[in-house]
Design a protein around this motif. Sequence first.
Motif, PDB file in Angstrom:
ATOM      1  N   LEU A  88       0.830  -1.203   0.000  1.00  0.00           N
ATOM      2  CA  LEU A  88       0.000   0.000   0.000  1.00  0.00           C
ATOM      3  C   LEU A  88       0.864   1.252   0.000  1.00  0.00           C
ATOM      4  O   LEU A  88       0.556   2.235  -0.685  1.00  0.00           O
ATOM      5  N   ALA A  89       1.947   1.231   0.772  1.00  0.00           N
ATOM      6  CA  ALA A  89       2.847   2.386   0.817  1.00  0.00           C
ATOM      7  C   ALA A  89       3.482   2.637  -0.549  1.00  0.00           C
ATOM      8  O   ALA A  89       3.671   3.787  -0.959  1.00  0.00           O
ATOM      9  N   HIS A  96      -3.307   4.490   4.293  1.00  0.00           N
ATOM     10  CA  HIS A  96      -3.916   3.164   4.290  1.00  0.00           C
ATOM     11  C   HIS A  96      -2.973   2.130   4.883  1.00  0.00           C
ATOM     12  O   HIS A  96      -3.411   1.195   5.577  1.00  0.00           O
ATOM     13  N   ALA A  97      -1.682   2.281   4.618  1.00  0.00           N
ATOM     14  CA  ALA A  97      -0.698   1.339   5.160  1.00  0.00           C
ATOM     15  C   ALA A  97      -0.664   1.414   6.679  1.00  0.00           C
ATOM     16  O   ALA A  97      -0.695   0.379   7.366  1.00  0.00           O
ATOM     17  N   TRP A  98      -0.598   2.623   7.226  1.00  0.00           N
ATOM     18  CA  TRP A  98      -0.566   2.777   8.676  1.00  0.00           C
ATOM     19  C   TRP A  98      -1.875   2.334   9.316  1.00  0.00           C
ATOM     20  O   TRP A  98      -1.887   1.772  10.413  1.00  0.00           O
ATOM     21  N   PHE A  99      -2.982   2.591   8.623  1.00  0.00           N
ATOM     22  CA  PHE A  99      -4.276   2.147   9.139  1.00  0.00           C
ATOM     23  C   PHE A  99      -4.316   0.635   9.271  1.00  0.00           C
ATOM     24  O   PHE A  99      -4.769   0.097  10.294  1.00  0.00           O
ATOM     25  N   LEU A 100      -3.823  -0.083   8.268  1.00  0.00           N
ATOM     26  CA  LEU A 100      -3.814  -1.540   8.317  1.00  0.00           C
ATOM     27  C   LEU A 100      -2.951  -2.036   9.478  1.00  0.00           C
ATOM     28  O   LEU A 100      -3.340  -2.967  10.204  1.00  0.00           O
ATOM     29  N   ILE A 101      -1.796  -1.425   9.666  1.00  0.00           N
ATOM     30  CA  ILE A 101      -0.906  -1.840  10.755  1.00  0.00           C
ATOM     31  C   ILE A 101      -1.545  -1.572  12.108  1.00  0.00           C
ATOM     32  O   ILE A 101      -1.533  -2.432  12.999  1.00  0.00           O
ATOM     33  N   TRP A 102      -2.096  -0.384  12.285  1.00  0.00           N
ATOM     34  CA  TRP A 102      -2.757  -0.045  13.551  1.00  0.00           C
ATOM     35  C   TRP A 102      -3.937  -0.974  13.827  1.00  0.00           C
ATOM     36  O   TRP A 102      -4.175  -1.374  14.968  1.00  0.00           O
ATOM     37  N   ALA A 103      -4.693  -1.306  12.784  1.00  0.00           N
ATOM     38  CA  ALA A 103      -5.872  -2.161  12.955  1.00  0.00           C
ATOM     39  C   ALA A 103      -5.484  -3.524  13.503  1.00  0.00           C
ATOM     40  O   ALA A 103      -6.041  -4.001  14.502  1.00  0.00           O
ATOM     41  N   VAL A 104      -4.508  -4.174  12.878  1.00  0.00           N
ATOM     42  CA  VAL A 104      -4.133  -5.536  13.275  1.00  0.00           C
ATOM     43  C   VAL A 104      -3.330  -5.533  14.571  1.00  0.00           C
ATOM     44  O   VAL A 104      -3.594  -6.329  15.479  1.00  0.00           O
ATOM     45  N   GLY A 149      -9.041  -8.616   7.847  1.00  0.00           N
ATOM     46  CA  GLY A 149     -10.024  -8.671   6.771  1.00  0.00           C
ATOM     47  C   GLY A 149     -10.882  -7.433   6.689  1.00  0.00           C
ATOM     48  O   GLY A 149     -11.111  -6.880   5.600  1.00  0.00           O
ATOM     49  N   TYR A 150     -11.362  -6.950   7.835  1.00  0.00           N
ATOM     50  CA  TYR A 150     -12.244  -5.779   7.851  1.00  0.00           C
ATOM     51  C   TYR A 150     -11.473  -4.522   7.459  1.00  0.00           C
ATOM     52  O   TYR A 150     -12.000  -3.655   6.750  1.00  0.00           O
ATOM     53  N   ALA A 151     -10.216  -4.408   7.897  1.00  0.00           N
ATOM     54  CA  ALA A 151      -9.402  -3.256   7.517  1.00  0.00           C
ATOM     55  C   ALA A 151      -9.195  -3.212   6.008  1.00  0.00           C
ATOM     56  O   ALA A 151      -9.261  -2.139   5.389  1.00  0.00           O
ATOM     57  N   LEU A 152      -8.954  -4.371   5.395  1.00  0.00           N
ATOM     58  CA  LEU A 152      -8.798  -4.404   3.941  1.00  0.00           C
ATOM     59  C   LEU A 152     -10.094  -3.992   3.236  1.00  0.00           C
ATOM     60  O   LEU A 152     -10.051  -3.320   2.201  1.00  0.00           O
ATOM     61  N   VAL A 153     -11.221  -4.388   3.785  1.00  0.00           N
ATOM     62  CA  VAL A 153     -12.502  -3.980   3.198  1.00  0.00           C
ATOM     63  C   VAL A 153     -12.617  -2.457   3.202  1.00  0.00           C
ATOM     64  O   VAL A 153     -13.001  -1.844   2.194  1.00  0.00           O
ATOM     65  N   LEU A 154     -12.277  -1.823   4.324  1.00  0.00           N
ATOM     66  CA  LEU A 154     -12.360  -0.366   4.412  1.00  0.00           C
ATOM     67  C   LEU A 154     -11.341   0.306   3.503  1.00  0.00           C
ATOM     68  O   LEU A 154     -11.621   1.348   2.907  1.00  0.00           O
ATOM     69  N   VAL A 155     -10.160  -0.281   3.380  1.00  0.00           N
ATOM     70  CA  VAL A 155      -9.126   0.283   2.509  1.00  0.00           C
ATOM     71  C   VAL A 155      -9.590   0.305   1.061  1.00  0.00           C
ATOM     72  O   VAL A 155      -9.402   1.296   0.338  1.00  0.00           O
ATOM     73  N   PHE A 156     -10.206  -0.776   0.601  1.00  0.00           N
ATOM     74  CA  PHE A 156     -10.589  -0.902  -0.805  1.00  0.00           C
ATOM     75  C   PHE A 156     -12.061  -0.611  -1.069  1.00  0.00           C
ATOM     76  O   PHE A 156     -12.549  -0.906  -2.162  1.00  0.00           O
ATOM     77  N   TRP A 157     -12.755  -0.029  -0.091  1.00  0.00           N
ATOM     78  CA  TRP A 157     -14.189   0.185  -0.253  1.00  0.00           C
ATOM     79  C   TRP A 157     -14.508   1.169  -1.373  1.00  0.00           C
ATOM     80  O   TRP A 157     -15.563   1.092  -2.001  1.00  0.00           O
ATOM     81  N   HIS A 158     -13.619   2.087  -1.655  1.00  0.00           N
ATOM     82  CA  HIS A 158     -13.862   3.085  -2.699  1.00  0.00           C
ATOM     83  C   HIS A 158     -13.198   2.695  -4.016  1.00  0.00           C
ATOM     84  O   HIS A 158     -12.817   3.567  -4.802  1.00  0.00           O
ATOM     85  N   THR A 159     -13.063   1.410  -4.234  1.00  0.00           N
ATOM     86  CA  THR A 159     -12.510   0.918  -5.493  1.00  0.00           C
ATOM     87  C   THR A 159     -13.464  -0.102  -6.109  1.00  0.00           C
ATOM     88  O   THR A 159     -14.414  -0.554  -5.457  1.00  0.00           O
ATOM     89  N   ARG A 160     -13.174  -0.483  -7.328  1.00  0.00           N
ATOM     90  CA  ARG A 160     -13.996  -1.509  -7.992  1.00  0.00           C
ATOM     91  C   ARG A 160     -13.804  -2.887  -7.359  1.00  0.00           C
ATOM     92  O   ARG A 160     -14.584  -3.799  -7.613  1.00  0.00           O
ATOM     93  N   PRO A 220      -7.089   3.844  -2.570  1.00  0.00           N
ATOM     94  CA  PRO A 220      -5.632   3.747  -2.620  1.00  0.00           C
ATOM     95  C   PRO A 220      -5.114   3.537  -4.043  1.00  0.00           C
ATOM     96  O   PRO A 220      -3.914   3.508  -4.265  1.00  0.00           O
ATOM     97  N   LEU A 221      -6.047   3.396  -4.997  1.00  0.00           N
ATOM     98  CA  LEU A 221      -5.679   3.114  -6.385  1.00  0.00           C
ATOM     99  C   LEU A 221      -5.860   4.321  -7.291  1.00  0.00           C
ATOM    100  O   LEU A 221      -5.909   4.191  -8.501  1.00  0.00           O
ATOM    101  N   GLY A 222      -6.007   5.490  -6.704  1.00  0.00           N
ATOM    102  CA  GLY A 222      -6.110   6.709  -7.486  1.00  0.00           C
ATOM    103  C   GLY A 222      -7.364   6.808  -8.329  1.00  0.00           C
ATOM    104  O   GLY A 222      -8.479   6.700  -7.803  1.00  0.00           O
ATOM    105  N   LYS A 223      -7.232   6.935  -9.617  1.00  0.00           N
ATOM    106  CA  LYS A 223      -8.359   7.175 -10.500  1.00  0.00           C
ATOM    107  C   LYS A 223      -9.257   5.969 -10.678  1.00  0.00           C
ATOM    108  O   LYS A 223     -10.323   6.067 -11.280  1.00  0.00           O
TER     109      LYS A 223
END
Length: 227
Positions: A88-89, A96-104, A149-160, A220-223
């Motif tokens: 992610l970094a 998003h990278a720090w969020f995943l680390i903090w979550a787990v 798993g839930y952190a990854l869902v939140l990280v990628f929620w605004h992507t396809r 996290p994937l830009g456009k």
Amino acid sequence: MRRTLPNLLARHWRQLALLLLGVLVPLLLFADLADDVFREGGFAWDRTVLGWYVAHRTPELTALARALAVLGGLRVLPVVTLVSALLLARLGTRAHAWFLIWAVAGATLLNALAKLMFQRPRPAELGAVLAERGFSFPSGHAMSNMAFGYALVLVFWHTRARWPVAVLGLGWALAVGASRNYLGVHYPTDVLAGFAASVAWVAGVYLILGQRWPELRRSPLGKRAVR
């Protein structure tokens, strides 16, 4: 312009919904389970469910459950979390990278503290496949893997990729949790409490870090985000 309550609700309804469904409801569920475990020692159906798993064990399922125990344990999951955060970094999204680390990491630490507080013995007398050390409530595997798993869902929620990630991430957490009951090393309430506490923790971290890093609520994937 003076902000009214309807305007605030319309503007921040996503954050309020996450606060209610992601933090408050799971915390109430965890509190109810913890109260029953602390006062009564658990629910009667705990042993009923474990007995059902014992009656349906097969060599193949046991091998699969053992594999899940290793992959979702302290030897593998931290490495997977760190590698995912580094990826992610590299995408340029350190938030998003720090969020995943903090979550787990936070869920793992909270689990250790909760086990010391409740000190519930493991259900070894019901035919456990493995000999696990430590206390039982809440399940560390369930808590840490749901956080991942839930952190990854939140990280990628605004992507396809939101729904594939949701199915894979949450499905993985549920599979690991079920495997803990199958192996007989945790009561079902241990797993449910671990899930509830983890969801509350991850949602809370997401809301707090989102105030510091607004980009956390973007793709996290830009456009390639889903609008």
